[in-house]
Scaffold this active site. Structure first.
Site, PDB file in Angstrom:
ATOM      1  N   PRO A 117     108.614  53.611  48.222  1.00  0.00           N
ATOM      2  CG  PRO A 117     106.912  52.970  49.708  1.00  0.00           C
ATOM      3  CD  PRO A 117     108.278  53.601  49.644  1.00  0.00           C
ATOM      4  CG  HIS A 118     103.806  54.993  47.560  1.00  0.00           C
ATOM      5  ND1 HIS A 118     103.117  54.162  46.702  1.00  0.00           N
ATOM      6  CD2 HIS A 118     103.786  54.387  48.767  1.00  0.00           C
ATOM      7  CE1 HIS A 118     102.688  53.093  47.372  1.00  0.00           C
ATOM      8  NE2 HIS A 118     103.089  53.211  48.619  1.00  0.00           N
ATOM      9  CE1 TYR A 119     103.225  59.370  41.915  1.00  0.00           C
ATOM     10  CE2 TYR A 119     102.268  58.636  43.987  1.00  0.00           C
ATOM     11  CZ  TYR A 119     102.194  58.769  42.615  1.00  0.00           C
ATOM     12  OH  TYR A 119     101.098  58.298  41.952  1.00  0.00           O
ATOM     13  CG  ASN A 120     109.670  57.895  48.127  1.00  0.00           C
ATOM     14  OD1 ASN A 120     109.231  56.767  47.915  1.00  0.00           O
ATOM     15  ND2 ASN A 120     109.216  58.652  49.118  1.00  0.00           N
ATOM     16  N   GLY A 136     105.897  60.507  48.964  1.00  0.00           N
ATOM     17  CA  GLY A 136     106.209  61.902  48.704  1.00  0.00           C
ATOM     18  C   GLY A 136     107.392  62.466  49.461  1.00  0.00           C
TER      19      GLY A 136
END
Length: 219
Positions: A117-120, A136
């Protein structure tokens, strides 16, 4: 503990026909793109839009306008593809998934219920049912010396024959924020990884990865 059968429940992915023919999941990586094209051509037009060549998106999925999607790609029912997601091709995203802001995907299978869901960054990888990667956290899919990826399992070394292999995450795996999964990482069903970890090799099912020398069973 690193076979396809031991890592995944195949009823939770449209990629089951591809994975059923494998002993180890990374054997499927070379065929993801062709499989998507074959599967997409058979999807019902009543359920899937076909906005570009090699791209099929479920009508009840939510894709933000700033997301970039390149085929071959299938986005499953009720999945959310958020702002500035970058889908580079050969990506099969299951149902009820979240592909988050600025997340990048390339040559991957996401089972149903997966959240990145976030900056992967997820490349050349397979993520099992309801696997979750914290903000991350990324997969590293190429060794620094560019040699072929080998996966150790105890005294056995599995030759993948591939330069690019990311991570194989079993069902219900949790990866902590800002962790790096090094090339050829395999994490067994129901295991967790502490935030800020650098993981290499195999984490057994039902374990918690605290650091390289501290992998403990769940209590």
């Amino acid at each position: 503990m690193i076979t396809t059968k031991e890592l995944y429940s195949l009823e939770h992915t449209a990629a089951a026909p591809l994975l059923e023919g494998t002993v180890y999941p990374w054997e499927a990586l070379a065929g993801i793109g062709d499989f998507i094209l074959s599967l997409g051509a058979a999807l019902p037009a009543s359920e899937y839009d076909h906005p570009a060549e090699g791209v099929w998106i479920a009508k009840d999925a939510q894709v933000f306008p700033s997301a970039y999607i390149h085929g071959p790609c299938i986005i499953g029912h009720r999945t959310e593809v958020r702002q500035c997601a970058f889908i580079r091709g050969s990506v099969l995203v299951g149902e009820d998934c979240v592909v988050g802001n600025s997340t990048e995907l390339k040559n991957v299978i996401l089972f149903d219920g997966v959240q990145v869901p976030h900056y992967n960054y997820v490349g050349d990888s397979i993520l099992g049912y309801k696997a979750h990667m914290g903000a991350g956290s990324i997969t590293s899919n190429v060794k620094s010396d560019k040699t072929l990826v080998v996966i150790p399992e105890g005294a056995v070394r599995h030759e993948t024959g591939r330069k690019k292999v990311g991570a194989m995450l079993g069902d219900h795996v949790e990866v902590g924020c800002n962790s790096v999964l090094n090339p050829g990482t395999v994490i067994g069903r129901g295991s967790s990884v502490y935030p800020l970890s650098s993981v290499r090799g195999v984490v057994p099912a039902g374990h918690i990865y605290k650091d390289k020398g501290n992998i403990v069973p769940r209590t």
